[in-house]
Design a protein around this motif. Structure first.
Motif: not given
Length: 292
Positions: A164-183
């Protein structure tokens, strides 16, 4: 907020498998593979087409693409838990290799084929890392020795992604965040760690406006089918646990999938569709149908 769940395979296929969103697919692929396997352009081999899914038919949900370098990619989103997904992943990888040869290629011309499997359940045992890569290696050296390098398989286990937050640094982190938190994402207030990525911004904006009335109906049917599968599997697991035996649990799970397969077959679903929903192989489905 995104009201469409991009982890549902039908939505995933339209979002990443449409010609107008090839840039999103390229961004996703490049976030997962090594630098040498990243793509600058791709050709979709089975692009999203509404006609493929008319009358409730859900049978072509993986995404096949070929890069400008000739490498092949198979991307699949799997939301229903499947204890035998490893075998399914190998099967789909092999099918894509076979399709290359069916174009009249010689063996020496076979290109590297990369299978990317995004799972909404935990699958790889005893490992906390959410992205795992499999290759064929020499067990004596622990290296691939530059042989059999046409094979590569990725598992992305979204349930293990907890950044979460500052831990999200790579492109895969961002896509995984999108897929899990889209709602939870609002296109007008995208978190700064995601807003820096134009592909993510486009994906958030695209999700809620990508379905027309007919597509939304198909999406809702798919959601109901997945919920039915989850319910039956949960019941089968409870039954197995009550018996206090792993064997009983496995038998209950298989029986649940058998009943779902028969129900889908009776409604006119083809084998690809049944396989996608239940996780059973086509040969298992054929045996089940023939026995009943």
């Amino acid at each position: 907020m995104c009201i469409i769940n991009p982890r549902v395979d039908f939505a995933f296929k339209k979002l990443f498998g449409s010609e107008e969103n090839k840039d999103l697919l390229m961004s996703l692929i490049n976030a997962i593979v090594s630098e040498e396997d990243r793509v600058a352009d791709i050709e979709l081999k089975n692009p999203y087409n509404l006609a493929d899914y008319q009358a409730g038919k859900i049978s072509i949900l993986d995404i096949k693409a070929k890069s400008e370098k000739g490498r092949w990619y198979n991307i699949e989103m799997q939301i229903s838990e499947d204890y035998y997904f490893d075998k399914r992943a190998i099967y789909y990888w092999a099918k894509l290799v076979t399709e290359q040869l069916s174009e009249g290629m010689m063996f020496k011309e076979l290109k590297k084929t990369i299978s990317i499997n995004i799972l909404d359940f935990n699958f790889v045992p005893d490992i906390d890392e959410f992205h795992n890569i499999y290759k064929i290696i020499n067990t004596a050296t622990g290296k691939d020795d530059k042989l059999h390098d046409v094979f590569e398989l990725h598992y992305i286990e979204l349930r293990k992604f907890t950044k979460t937050g500052a831990q999200i640094v790579t492109a895969l982190d961002r896509w995984s965040t999108f897929l899990t938190k889209a709602h939870q994402l609002d296109k007008h207030k995208i978190p700064k760690e995601l807003a820096e990525d134009n592909a993510i911004v486009k994906a958030v904006s695209a999700v809620d406006r990508m379905f027309d009335e007919e597509e939304r109906r198909i999406y809702e049917v798919r959601m109901q089918a997945l919920a039915d599968v989850e319910s039956k599997i949960a019941s089968a697991m409870d039954k197995g646990l009550e018996l206090g035996e792993e064997e009983g649990r496995a038998e209950g799970l298989y029986e649940a999938k058998t009943q779902i397969a028969l129900k889908l077959h009776a409604s006119g679903a083809d084998r690809d569709e049944i396989a996608n929903i239940t996780g059973l192989s086509e040969s298992e489905i054929q045996q089940i149908v023939q026995k009943r």
